[in-house]
Write a protein that holds these residues in place. Structure first.
Motif, PDB file in Angstrom:
ATOM      1  N   VAL A  97      -1.376 -10.714 -26.722  1.00 54.96           N
ATOM      2  CA  VAL A  97      -1.721 -11.975 -27.380  1.00 54.96           C
ATOM      3  C   VAL A  97      -0.265 -12.569 -27.481  1.00 54.96           C
ATOM      4  CG1 VAL A  97      -2.380 -13.228 -29.486  1.00 54.96           C
ATOM      5  CG2 VAL A  97      -3.607 -11.221 -28.942  1.00 54.96           C
ATOM      6  N   HIS A  98       0.007 -13.982 -26.974  1.00 53.45           N
ATOM      7  CA  HIS A  98       1.168 -14.782 -27.180  1.00 53.45           C
ATOM      8  C   HIS A  98       1.101 -15.655 -28.419  1.00 53.45           C
ATOM      9  CE1 HIS A  98       4.715 -16.987 -26.247  1.00 53.45           C
ATOM     10  NE2 HIS A  98       3.914 -17.952 -26.290  1.00 53.45           N
ATOM     11  N   ASN A  99       0.071 -16.314 -28.590  1.00 52.83           N
ATOM     12  CA  ASN A  99      -0.110 -16.930 -29.691  1.00 52.83           C
ATOM     13  C   ASN A  99      -1.451 -17.295 -30.173  1.00 52.83           C
ATOM     14  OD1 ASN A  99      -0.694 -19.045 -27.542  1.00 52.83           O
ATOM     15  ND2 ASN A  99      -0.359 -20.386 -29.369  1.00 52.83           N
ATOM     16  N   ALA A 100      -1.716 -17.814 -31.532  1.00 53.17           N
ATOM     17  CA  ALA A 100      -3.006 -18.308 -32.006  1.00 53.17           C
ATOM     18  C   ALA A 100      -2.741 -19.058 -32.982  1.00 53.17           C
ATOM     19  CB  ALA A 100      -3.693 -16.981 -32.648  1.00 53.17           C
ATOM     20  N   GLU A 101      -3.831 -20.095 -32.959  1.00 55.54           N
ATOM     21  CA  GLU A 101      -3.499 -21.019 -34.238  1.00 55.54           C
ATOM     22  C   GLU A 101      -4.804 -21.966 -34.306  1.00 55.54           C
ATOM     23  OE1 GLU A 101      -0.773 -24.409 -33.062  1.00 55.54           O
ATOM     24  OE2 GLU A 101      -0.949 -23.614 -30.905  1.00 55.54           O
ATOM     25  N   LEU A 102      -4.877 -22.550 -35.387  1.00 54.32           N
ATOM     26  CA  LEU A 102      -6.153 -23.420 -35.509  1.00 54.32           C
ATOM     27  C   LEU A 102      -5.592 -24.982 -34.971  1.00 54.32           C
ATOM     28  CD1 LEU A 102      -7.279 -22.373 -39.241  1.00 54.32           C
ATOM     29  CD2 LEU A 102      -8.360 -22.060 -37.064  1.00 54.32           C
ATOM     30  N   VAL A 103      -6.204 -25.333 -34.060  1.00 54.63           N
ATOM     31  CA  VAL A 103      -5.940 -26.703 -33.531  1.00 54.63           C
ATOM     32  C   VAL A 103      -7.139 -27.565 -33.438  1.00 54.63           C
ATOM     33  CG1 VAL A 103      -4.200 -25.557 -31.890  1.00 54.63           C
ATOM     34  CG2 VAL A 103      -6.676 -26.009 -31.361  1.00 54.63           C
ATOM     35  N   SER A 104      -6.920 -28.796 -33.561  1.00 57.12           N
ATOM     36  CA  SER A 104      -8.030 -29.893 -33.372  1.00 57.12           C
ATOM     37  C   SER A 104      -8.333 -29.907 -31.858  1.00 57.12           C
ATOM     38  CB  SER A 104      -7.455 -31.183 -34.046  1.00 57.12           C
ATOM     39  OG  SER A 104      -8.213 -32.401 -33.943  1.00 57.12           O
ATOM     40  N   SER A 105      -9.257 -29.956 -31.544  1.00 57.20           N
ATOM     41  CA  SER A 105      -9.805 -30.057 -30.245  1.00 57.20           C
ATOM     42  C   SER A 105     -11.081 -30.814 -29.948  1.00 57.20           C
ATOM     43  CB  SER A 105     -10.269 -28.795 -29.745  1.00 57.20           C
ATOM     44  OG  SER A 105     -10.719 -28.833 -28.315  1.00 57.20           O
ATOM     45  N   ASP A 106     -10.899 -32.207 -29.153  1.00 51.20           N
ATOM     46  CA  ASP A 106     -11.846 -32.882 -28.792  1.00 51.20           C
ATOM     47  C   ASP A 106     -13.001 -32.324 -27.924  1.00 51.20           C
ATOM     48  OD1 ASP A 106     -11.052 -34.925 -30.472  1.00 51.20           O
ATOM     49  OD2 ASP A 106      -9.667 -35.764 -28.545  1.00 51.20           O
ATOM     50  N   GLU A 107     -12.637 -31.064 -27.255  1.00 58.43           N
ATOM     51  CA  GLU A 107     -13.372 -30.524 -26.426  1.00 58.43           C
ATOM     52  C   GLU A 107     -14.066 -29.302 -26.621  1.00 58.43           C
ATOM     53  OE1 GLU A 107     -10.833 -30.268 -22.734  1.00 58.43           O
ATOM     54  OE2 GLU A 107     -10.918 -32.541 -22.441  1.00 58.43           O
ATOM     55  N   LEU A 108     -14.690 -29.220 -27.961  1.00 54.54           N
ATOM     56  CA  LEU A 108     -15.169 -28.077 -28.448  1.00 54.54           C
ATOM     57  C   LEU A 108     -16.164 -27.275 -27.493  1.00 54.54           C
ATOM     58  CD1 LEU A 108     -15.540 -28.804 -32.296  1.00 54.54           C
ATOM     59  CD2 LEU A 108     -13.616 -27.695 -31.155  1.00 54.54           C
ATOM     60  N   THR A 109     -16.142 -26.113 -27.129  1.00 55.47           N
ATOM     61  CA  THR A 109     -16.941 -25.339 -26.552  1.00 55.47           C
ATOM     62  C   THR A 109     -18.147 -24.831 -27.451  1.00 55.47           C
ATOM     63  OG1 THR A 109     -15.815 -23.220 -26.876  1.00 55.47           O
ATOM     64  CG2 THR A 109     -15.412 -24.770 -24.799  1.00 55.47           C
ATOM     65  N   SER A 110     -19.274 -24.337 -26.777  1.00 53.85           N
ATOM     66  CA  SER A 110     -20.247 -23.635 -27.738  1.00 53.85           C
ATOM     67  C   SER A 110     -19.835 -22.391 -28.247  1.00 53.85           C
ATOM     68  CB  SER A 110     -21.453 -23.455 -26.709  1.00 53.85           C
ATOM     69  OG  SER A 110     -21.049 -22.786 -25.672  1.00 53.85           O
ATOM     70  N   CYS A 111     -20.479 -21.743 -29.013  1.00 51.20           N
ATOM     71  CA  CYS A 111     -20.393 -20.400 -29.758  1.00 51.20           C
ATOM     72  C   CYS A 111     -20.724 -19.453 -28.708  1.00 51.20           C
ATOM     73  CB  CYS A 111     -20.929 -20.194 -30.991  1.00 51.20           C
ATOM     74  SG  CYS A 111     -20.463 -21.437 -32.094  1.00 51.20           S
ATOM     75  N   PRO A 112     -19.874 -18.458 -28.477  1.00 51.73           N
ATOM     76  CA  PRO A 112     -20.059 -17.097 -27.933  1.00 51.73           C
ATOM     77  C   PRO A 112     -21.435 -16.529 -28.375  1.00 51.73           C
ATOM     78  CG  PRO A 112     -17.822 -17.117 -28.717  1.00 51.73           C
ATOM     79  CD  PRO A 112     -18.613 -18.137 -29.423  1.00 51.73           C
ATOM     80  N   GLN A 113     -22.170 -15.993 -27.333  1.00 49.72           N
ATOM     81  CA  GLN A 113     -23.691 -15.559 -27.597  1.00 49.72           C
ATOM     82  C   GLN A 113     -23.422 -13.972 -27.463  1.00 49.72           C
ATOM     83  OE1 GLN A 113     -25.911 -17.347 -28.463  1.00 49.72           O
ATOM     84  NE2 GLN A 113     -24.577 -19.125 -28.410  1.00 49.72           N
TER      85      GLN A 113
END
Length: 820
Positions: free
Chosen positions: A804-820
């Motif tokens: 892991v290099h980085n992790a953050e909460l970001v605002s995204s206009d291209e939200l994907t679906s939830c993992p199944q």
């Protein structure tokens, strides 16, 4: 006399006669009673003697069948399965367990089982018992005579319910106040811990060599937790104490010397580790140091499934702990599995019979010394009396302990004592809360779910103040928030920590409140109104409260006073002639943190409140303002959404590795591993040398990595909350067979987690990728976004290797679906 009673009496007499005949018939007069019994025991009886089961997980019939040597009631188990039980239920179950263990209908010896209980500040599982201040408050008294009396009362009240053994005293030397068990420690000073712990043992067991020793009103005591539990790194419960051999002996092992001089009959092994080795498997300490060097002659009991946290062990299979020196497994619900595995290991020779005999003999000897074989049916013992619980004499002693435990940190302009005929306003819900003043290990494990009406004895802080103030002609009112219609002559503001016990009470810093928090706001308003303020601080440890002290005219550290909180009023409210009823005599058992960061653990360089500090009414000290830093801000003022950068946690977060051995091993650096070795962390390259963290799950135990905040954070306050996603730059090198879990935590039993194995395995192997998961996915799985404590955790088993290099909460206009 009932037929049932006659039957019970016959069984009791039979067992005493049988064992007596066996002893008389023995030709070797030099052998002890315990040795003679041991020679006649079957393998099954021996195995049973070294196992302790919780009353919520074992029946009297099973105690008889498996010849169990001991039972206990855990912090959340009472007779009948509820949180609390009536006196008769305790005695009835004690009778049932005694009859079961002494049953000889199967041809066995019928060796009585002993019942252990966590009576750590009085008989704290009973609603009608006398609950004393927790150890930290007793440390402030520095009064060994008082401690011996408290031990005697505790023994008397435990005996009143027919029990045999207490898991007290704790003689830990707490060195980092972030530890959630700090209040179980008398002091940071080893000598003070030693003196007070030894005094309590004398009260519990009596003086060795006298007729009083382990007599009818006395009970088996336990010195715990051997060794080093108070010195864990960062104050983490079950953590690792990193010390030199000399430091371990001079600080953490020191109080045990006096405990052994007072012939304490049992020692409890610590959950924690020393220099990376779990104490439950640490033969150099549990055997070499404890036995060979310190000459302890009693038996060692494990802590709650502590053996299960040894790498390679499980709750039902762990010869390592037994071979290291644990004589009795505390296996609350896992006792049957331990019985079967240990029996098999002795039969195969993996555990030598000599080691089993050694452990059994130690347990038997303690039972003989304590008169357990002759004690008889619990309900028929002379001290089994309901009327012994919470009697006036015992409560008076607890009230005295409260008075002597109070430490006066500030008394500018002689704000105390409260003058006669004053109009006093008491502020804060804590003033009327029994659970706050009694703290953890009271009625339940954490003590945080207790209502006032569940206590059948004692009084709240407010009740004590009301009685004292009205007796001097004054008037009193209560305000939950500091508001009033008529300006009072003085305000007594009562505030402090919510109840907690180990693990849940661990902290990441010592800052009590930030600017804008409730109690600071109350104090600021009263100060602005010109109302003299007396602060009563309820806590299980010293905390950074500089702002609160500055806003108060008088400040009293009241610790966790127990049920008899009227002792506070005895000291802070004057008598009718204006003179103090009682003076302040308490002295700080721990140095108080005054540095601006709130991170201070101990400091003895002239800072304001050193170990031993404490004012009295004769002192004319005008305390100057303490330092307050404007950098102390609430998490929402600091946390920007960035969690990891270059593989490390971004302030104010901290990074941890966890496994079965310990769930909270700090990992600020890249090259570390979890305490049990299930998860390794190392530096790896992305855009620069070692600018990322590689996590490798190396065995079949669940292990996790997490980034944590010191306090809950309300994510809904972040901009574009509805569009937020967890974004991670990562690289998958290896995939395991079990699920890879990613999630966020919002407190106990509050979690939102997702299985993302398929997401990861769909990525190109060994290539850096960005992965985004909508925050709403975690919310849909149970996350409360208003109180997030862990914005990132990853959990897996053997086979997974992820960088892991980085992790953050970001605002995204291209939200994907939830993992199944």
């Amino acid at each position: 006399m009932s037929k049932s009673f006659v039957t019970k009496k016959i069984i009791k007499n039979l067992i005493v006669i049988v064992i007596g005949l066996q002893i008389t018939a023995c030709s070797d007069k030099q052998k002890s009673q315990a040795e003679i019994i041991l020679e006649q025991m079957t393998l099954e009886e021996k195995i049973g003697q070294v196992i302790q089961a919780d009353i919520g997980s074992v029946t009297p019939e099973e105690v008889q069948k498996y010849n169990l040597g001991s039972i206990l009631n855990g912090g959340n188990s009472a007779p009948g399965g509820g949180k609390t039980a009536e006196w008769q239920e305790w005695v009835s179950l004690a009778d049932a367990m005694w009859l079961a263990s002494t049953d000889i209908s199967d041809g066995g010896l019928g060796i009585p089982a002993i019942w252990g209980t966590d009576a750590v500040h009085g008989h704290n599982n009973l609603q009608s018992a006398t609950i004393f201040p927790h150890n930290i408050g007793l440390g402030a008294t520095r009064d060994t005579v008082l401690l011996e009396k408290i031990g005697a009362v505790t023994a008397h009240e435990v005996r009143a319910t027919g029990l045999d053994w207490v898991f007290a005293p704790t003689v830990a030397v707490a060195r980092d106040y972030r530890w959630g068990r700090t209040y179980e420690s008398y002091s940071e000073n080893p000598q003070l811990v030693s003196d007070l712990g030894a005094a309590l043992i004398l009260g519990l067991q009596g003086k060795p060599g006298t007729e009083n020793y382990l007599g009818d009103k006395k009970i088996i005591a336990t010195a715990k937790h051997f060794v080093g539990d108070g010195g864990t790194q960062y104050g983490i419960d079950k953590g690792d104490t990193i010390v030199t051999e000399q430091e371990l002996r001079n600080i953490h092992a020191f109080p045990y010397k006096q405990a052994f001089q007072n012939d304490v009959q049992s020692v409890m092994a610590s959950f924690s580790s020393v220099n990376g080795t779990k104490m439950h498997e640490n033969k150099p300490y549990l055997t070499d140091l404890l036995r060979d060097e310190m000459n302890f002659n009693g038996f060692v009991v494990g802590d709650w499934n502590g053996h299960a946290e040894i790498p390679g062990c499980t709750a039902t299979n762990c010869p390592d702990a037994f071979l290291a020196g644990v004589d009795m497994y505390m296996a609350p619900e896992s006792w049957k599995g331990i019985y079967e595995s240990l029996k098999s290991q002795v039969e195969s020779g993996d555990v030598p019979m000599a080691r089993l005999d050694e452990a059994v003999l130690r347990v038997l000897q303690a039972k003989v010394t304590a008169g357990i074989f002759e004690a008889g049916l619990p309900s028929q013992r002379p001290e089994t009396k309901q009327e012994s619980l919470g009697i006036a004499e015992h409560r008076a002693l607890a009230r005295e302990a409260v008075r002597k435990s109070l430490v006066l940190l500030k008394n500018n302009n002689q704000a105390l004592p409260i003058k006669p005929k004053a109009n006093v306003m008491v502020v804060g819900a804590v003033a009327k809360s029994m659970k706050h003043q009694t703290g953890g290990w009271t009625l339940s494990w954490q003590g945080n779910d207790n209502a006032n009406d569940e206590f059948k004895t004692g009084e709240t802080i407010y009740s004590g103040l009301e009685a004292a103030i009205t007796q001097t002609g004054g008037t009193i009112s209560w305000s939950p928030d500091g508001s009033y219609e008529q300006r009072p002559d003085a305000a007594i503001v009562v505030f402090g920590e919510d109840p907690y016990a180990e693990f849940h009470g661990d902290r990441m810093d010592l800052i009590y409140e930030f600017e804008g928090d409730p109690n600071l706001n109350i104090l600021k308003q009263l100060k602005a109104d010109g109302v003299p303020v007396v602060a009563i601080f309820i806590s299980g440890r010293p905390l950074w409260v500089n702002s609160h002290i500055n806003l108060s005219d008088a400040f009293v550290a009241a610790w966790l006073p127990g049920t008899e909180a009227g002792g506070i009023a005895d000291v802070i409210v004057a008598s009718a002639d204006g003179s103090p009823q009682f003076d302040f005599v308490g002295k700080l058992p721990f140095s108080w943190p005054v540095e601006e960061t709130g991170q201070l653990v101990r400091k003895n360089d002239g800072s304001a409140f050193q170990f031993g500090y404490g004012l009295n009414y004769a002192d004319d000290v005008q305390l100057a303002a303490l330092p307050v830093s404007d950098v102390l801000q609430k998490p929402e003022k600091v946390f920007s959404g960035q969690i990891l950068a270059k593989g490390k946690a971004v302030e104010p977060l901290e990074f941890y590795l966890g496994d079965l051995t310990n769930s909270n091993t700090p990992a600020p650096m890249l090259n570390l591993k979890s305490l049990g070795g299930s998860l390794t962390s190392s530096g790896t390259d992305y855009q620069a040398q070692e600018d990322s963290r590689k996590l490798s799950w190396v065995n079949d135990n669940l292990a996790n990595a997490s980034a944590r905040l010191a306090r809950p954070f309300n994510i809904t306050q972040m901009p574009n909350y509805d569009l937020l996603a967890l974004s991670m730059t990562l690289k998958l090198s290896k995939a395991g067979d079990d699920e890879f879990i990613i999630g966020m935590i919002c407190g106990e039993a509050c979690i939102g987690s997702l299985a993302i194995s398929s997401v990861l395995t769909d990525l190109p192997q060994d290539k850096w990728q960005e992965v985004k998961i909508p925050l709403s996915c975690f919310v849909s799985k149970g996350l409360d976004p208003t109180k997030v404590e862990v914005p990132l955790f990853m959990q897996a088993k053997q086979g997974w290797e992820l960088s892991v290099h980085n992790a953050e909460l970001v605002s995204s206009d291209e939200l994907t679906s939830c993992p199944q």
